[in-house]
Write a protein that holds these residues in place. Structure first.
Motif, mmCIF file in Angstrom:
data_model
loop_
_atom_site.group_PDB
_atom_site.id
_atom_site.type_symbol
_atom_site.label_atom_id
_atom_site.label_comp_id
_atom_site.label_asym_id
_atom_site.label_seq_id
_atom_site.Cartn_x
_atom_site.Cartn_y
_atom_site.Cartn_z
ATOM 1 N N GLY A 271 0.804 -1.214 0.000
ATOM 2 C CA GLY A 271 0.000 0.000 0.000
ATOM 3 C C GLY A 271 0.833 1.257 0.000
ATOM 4 N N ALA A 272 2.144 1.113 -0.032
ATOM 5 C CA ALA A 272 3.035 2.266 -0.070
ATOM 6 C C ALA A 272 3.015 2.905 -1.451
ATOM 7 C CB ALA A 272 4.455 1.839 0.280
ATOM 8 N N THR A 273 3.374 4.176 -1.488
ATOM 9 C CA THR A 273 3.526 4.887 -2.756
ATOM 10 C C THR A 273 4.959 5.388 -2.876
ATOM 11 O OG1 THR A 273 2.799 6.963 -1.751
ATOM 12 C CG2 THR A 273 1.125 5.606 -2.829
ATOM 13 N N SER A 274 5.431 5.511 -4.094
ATOM 14 C CA SER A 274 6.811 5.914 -4.325
ATOM 15 C C SER A 274 6.969 7.417 -4.141
ATOM 16 C CB SER A 274 7.251 5.511 -5.732
ATOM 17 O OG SER A 274 8.549 6.001 -6.004
ATOM 18 N N VAL A 275 7.962 7.807 -3.349
ATOM 19 C CA VAL A 275 8.353 9.209 -3.226
ATOM 20 C C VAL A 275 9.394 9.545 -4.276
ATOM 21 C CG1 VAL A 275 9.490 10.888 -1.708
ATOM 22 C CG2 VAL A 275 7.797 9.298 -0.774
ATOM 23 N N GLY A 276 10.249 8.596 -4.574
ATOM 24 C CA GLY A 276 11.318 8.789 -5.548
ATOM 25 C C GLY A 276 12.562 8.057 -5.107
ATOM 26 N N GLY A 277 13.689 8.530 -5.591
ATOM 27 C CA GLY A 277 14.954 7.906 -5.254
ATOM 28 C C GLY A 277 15.809 7.741 -6.489
ATOM 29 N N THR A 278 16.749 6.825 -6.423
ATOM 30 C CA THR A 278 17.589 6.465 -7.556
ATOM 31 C C THR A 278 17.522 4.948 -7.691
ATOM 32 O OG1 THR A 278 19.639 6.056 -6.323
ATOM 33 C CG2 THR A 278 19.138 8.354 -6.881
ATOM 34 N N THR A 279 18.297 4.390 -8.608
ATOM 35 C CA THR A 279 18.316 2.934 -8.710
ATOM 36 C C THR A 279 19.242 2.306 -7.669
ATOM 37 O OG1 THR A 279 20.019 3.043 -10.443
ATOM 38 C CG2 THR A 279 17.714 2.920 -11.146
#
Length: 332
Positions: A271-279
């Motif tokens: 149920g989490a959503t992506s905030v962002g980041g890198t690989t």
């Protein structure tokens, strides 16, 4: 960025700043030994560059000029550094970050938050601990891609000094702003530990026009402020070898991209959503408090990263083996 500035308390000893890692403390709280734990709290490549053989001379002798020149030539080629730019190598990006206020010459810095907290701490330690959220300040500091949300910053040309920390940019070399170092005014910092997965080797670089790599008030070059033998013999040898291994770099970017997508798919099932980041790392907004998720994973001896400025953000690095992937999936 008050969380970072407050890390230096002038009324007493400095408080430990918030970072990933810290398995000793995690094990003391949740049990086991650090060797029992899967550390996903950092953005370090879990499949490091193979060290290979390291010569006896690299351990026995003081680092020589020839080995340093070999490393810097490999770095110039790998990052396509402009001919007019200078490269300085150091024992990791951290000592270079701590010296950036020297290049600023006492001028105030704009350091947009949230971001890696060592930059604001470095300015605060020099007595330059003012609010860092004013774009009108003549010095700008960006982590590019940003840690922890992966933002890529726009061109900030025209400032007295722009510091661009590209510690995570080797996964997206097309986004690098290193071309700007051909002219004065921009410093690009590079960390060897993240992409190559050799954080313990301690190797980092500052790249800029020579006019920029000096204290603006005194004119003292950054290289003189650092002193001799800034990089160990083994780091010189391994670093030069790794920077020339472009086939490994390309294969690693492909693998990291696939694993980052795999991690997104796994975590978003909660149920989490992506905030962002890198690989190299991914940051998620969790459906409940991030501290609860960190504790749940910790009960399975998996360490993650939460942040003092967000109740819901959880950051995870990548598992490095199928066994590690299975551990994470079971813990979730």
């Amino acid at each position: 960025m008050s969380a970072s500035v407050s890390d230096t308390d002038r009324r007493g000893p400095p408080r430990k700043r918030d970072h990933g890692g810290g398995l000793d403390a995690a094990a003391a709280r949740f049990g086991g030994t650090p060797h029992d734990w899967l550390d996903l709290s950092t953005g370090i490549n879990p499949v490091p560059y193979p060290l290979g053989d390291i010569s006896a001379e690299a351990w026995h002798r003081l680092p020589g000029d020839g080995a340093m020149e070999d490393l810097l030539h490999a770095a110039r080629t790998f990052w396509n550094v402009p001919e007019t730019a200078e490269i300085i190598a150091a024992a990791g990006a951290s000592p270079l970050i701590s010296l950036m206020p020297e290049l600023a010459g006492g001028q105030p810095a704009h350091i947009p938050a949230p971001t890696y907290n060592e930059h604001a701490a470095a300015f605060a330690a020099r007595g330059q601990g003012q609010p860092f959220d004013d774009p009108a300040h003549p010095v700008h500091v960006y982590v590019h891609p940003n840690n922890p949300d992966g933002r890529l910053w726009p061109d900030a040309a025209g400032r007295a000094l722009t510091v661009i920390d590209e510690s995570f940019c080797d996964v997206t070399p097309e986004a690098s702003q290193i071309a700007r170092t051909a002219k004065p005014g921009t410093v690009v910092l590079k960390s060897f530990g993240k992409f190559w997965g050799l954080a313990g080797l301690r190797l980092g670089f500052a790249i800029a026009h020579p006019d920029t790599l000096r204290n603006t008030a005194t004119g003292v070059p950054l290289s003189e402020l650092m002193g001799p033998w800034t990089v160990s013999g083994p780091a010189l040898e391994v670093g030069a070898r790794a920077l020339r291994d472009t086939a490994w770099a390309e294969a690693t970017r492909t693998r990291l991209a696939a694993d980052a997508a795999r991690l997104d798919a796994l975590i978003q099932r909660t149920g989490a959503t992506s905030v962002g980041g890198t690989t190299l790392f991914r940051t998620y907004a969790m459906p409940d408090r991030a501290a609860q998720w960190q504790e749940q994973l910790a009960r399975h001896h998996i360490w993650s990263r939460i942040f003092p400025y967000s109740d819901t953000w959880l950051r995870l690095g990548l598992p490095g083996s199928e066994r590690d992937w299975a551990r994470l999936e079971a813990a979730l």
